[in-house]
Design an enzyme around this catalytic site. Structure first.
Site, mmCIF file in Angstrom:
data_model
loop_
_atom_site.group_PDB
_atom_site.id
_atom_site.type_symbol
_atom_site.label_atom_id
_atom_site.label_comp_id
_atom_site.label_asym_id
_atom_site.label_seq_id
_atom_site.Cartn_x
_atom_site.Cartn_y
_atom_site.Cartn_z
ATOM 1 N N VAL A 125 -66.935 -45.386 78.292
ATOM 2 C CA VAL A 125 -66.452 -44.398 79.097
ATOM 3 C C VAL A 125 -65.047 -44.547 79.628
ATOM 4 O O VAL A 125 -64.267 -43.667 79.552
ATOM 5 C CB VAL A 125 -67.244 -44.342 80.509
ATOM 6 C CG1 VAL A 125 -66.875 -43.547 81.335
ATOM 7 C CG2 VAL A 125 -68.782 -43.862 79.775
ATOM 8 N N GLU A 126 -64.831 -45.767 80.089
ATOM 9 C CA GLU A 126 -63.215 -45.838 80.292
ATOM 10 C C GLU A 126 -62.200 -45.493 79.554
ATOM 11 O O GLU A 126 -61.188 -45.050 79.772
ATOM 12 C CB GLU A 126 -63.194 -47.436 80.984
ATOM 13 C CG GLU A 126 -63.969 -47.602 82.345
ATOM 14 C CD GLU A 126 -63.393 -46.932 83.360
ATOM 15 O OE1 GLU A 126 -62.332 -46.394 83.549
ATOM 16 O OE2 GLU A 126 -64.362 -46.778 84.301
ATOM 17 N N THR A 127 -62.264 -46.177 78.225
ATOM 18 C CA THR A 127 -60.983 -45.945 77.345
ATOM 19 C C THR A 127 -61.620 -46.034 75.934
ATOM 20 O O THR A 127 -60.592 -46.242 74.837
ATOM 21 C CB THR A 127 -60.371 -47.471 77.245
ATOM 22 O OG1 THR A 127 -61.187 -48.573 76.996
ATOM 23 C CG2 THR A 127 -59.744 -47.731 78.863
#
Length: 338
Positions: A125-127
């Site tokens: 989700v983050e990167t």
């Protein structure tokens, strides 16, 4: 003349004019000099050196535009939000990431009690598994928000302080560090304060490097969750079935579990949860569709410590479940083909 902070809340058609009228570098702001003198007194920084660094970064209009709360024209939608993160590309990428780093993920699970799929999903989700770590100058982003975003100025001034301490401790040039528009850094997108408090040298090379070491990123995500109260072997969330719209007080009770499941059952809110469980009632709103309701346990709340959004925590949970299922199916198929 409008300040740059005010520009963040204007219509996009007028935004370019605001940006052109904005002051130049961060050092021109009186708040920046006060901040530099304060850090000199409390942490021994050279104030002139700090101001010289601030003079090399500008007040960034794009940062303020991106951080601004959504307008009525861009209402929050669970369906749209979910589609960004729980999709075939991120599920397949998560399976690949897990396969490539299986040993490290297993070690993190054993040490911190956090399942592999949850660690993988947060990084996904983050990167997108380290592929998009951000191209903003972290110093510029944090300084812009610290001095030109009154709504959360205290938070971002603290993070700017933490970033400068982090840079000094690790012999980093703060002008070269890149990250998100909010100042988050590396594969797991840790804010500087979180990196200083929770990051670990999981590859045992003598330094913590969240930008380049996947092992450090995996271990740091797991430790962050463990330190915020992750309960090993316990559930995250379950679907809730409601007879209608719930009492507003149940939603307003907040994201931290404080409701007794048995009390909800008596109100007709049913779910596969122990009657003595303490839960939160999560509403996932989509303007053009019926609202989804879930019961969130303590581990759901722990995920929101990473990003204080029920949409975020549910996306991580559902992506994690999808990755785990896809990996299990892949391994079953491989075993059957042998």
């Amino acid at each position: 003349m409008k300040t740059l902070a005010a520009c963040a809340f204007t219509a996009l058609t007028a935004f370019s004019q605001c940006a052109l009228a904005a002051p130049g570098n961060i050092a021109e702001l009186p708040e920046a000099e006060v901040f530099a003198r304060d850090l000199a007194q409390r942490h021994g920084f050279d104030p002139d050196e700090l101001l010289a660094q601030f003079a090399r970064v500008k007040q960034n209009a794009s940062v303020l535009s991106l951080i601004a709360p959504p307008t009525l024209a861009t209402q929050r939608s669970w369906t749209r939000y979910r589609a960004r993160f729980v999709n075939p590309q991120r599920i397949a990428g998560g399976v690949d990431f897990w396969q490539e780093h299986a040993a490290t993920l297993a070690r993190a699970r054993v040490i911190y009690g956090v399942p592999e799929e949850v660690i993988v999903a947060i990084i996904g989700v983050e990167t997108v598994y380290g592929r998009n770590t951000g191209g903003f100058s972290v110093l510029e982003a944090l300084a812009t928000l610290a001095f030109q975003y009154p709504r959360r100025a205290d938070f971002f001034r603290t993070e700017l302080e933490q970033f400068l301490l982090l840079s000094r401790e690790n012999s980093l040039d703060p002008l070269t560090v890149r990250g998100s528009y909010a100042g988050a850094i590396g594969i797991p997108q840790f804010m500087p304060g979180s990196q200083r408090r929770f990051a670990v040298d999981f590859d045992r090379d003598g330094r913590i490097d969240l930008a380049n070491s996947v092992d450090d990123a995996i271990g740091s995500v797991a430790r962050f969750l463990e330190q915020h109260g992750w309960q090993a072997g316990q559930p995250v969330a379950v679907v809730a079935n409601l007879p209608g719209t719930p009492d507003a007080s149940l939603i307003e009770a907040g994201i931290r579990p404080s409701l007794r499941a048995s009390d909800l059952f008596e109100r007709g809110i049913l779910a596969e949860a122990p009657a003595d469980a303490t839960v939160t009632l999560v509403d996932l709103v989509t303007p053009e569709a019926p609202t989804e309701y879930w019961l969130g346990f303590e581990n759901f709340y722990v995920i929101t410590r990473y990003n204080r959004s029920s949409f975020y925590a549910m996306s991580v949970f559902q992506l994690a479940e999808a990755i785990r299922q896809a990996r299990t199916e892949m391994q079953t198929a491989l075993n059957q083909a042998r």
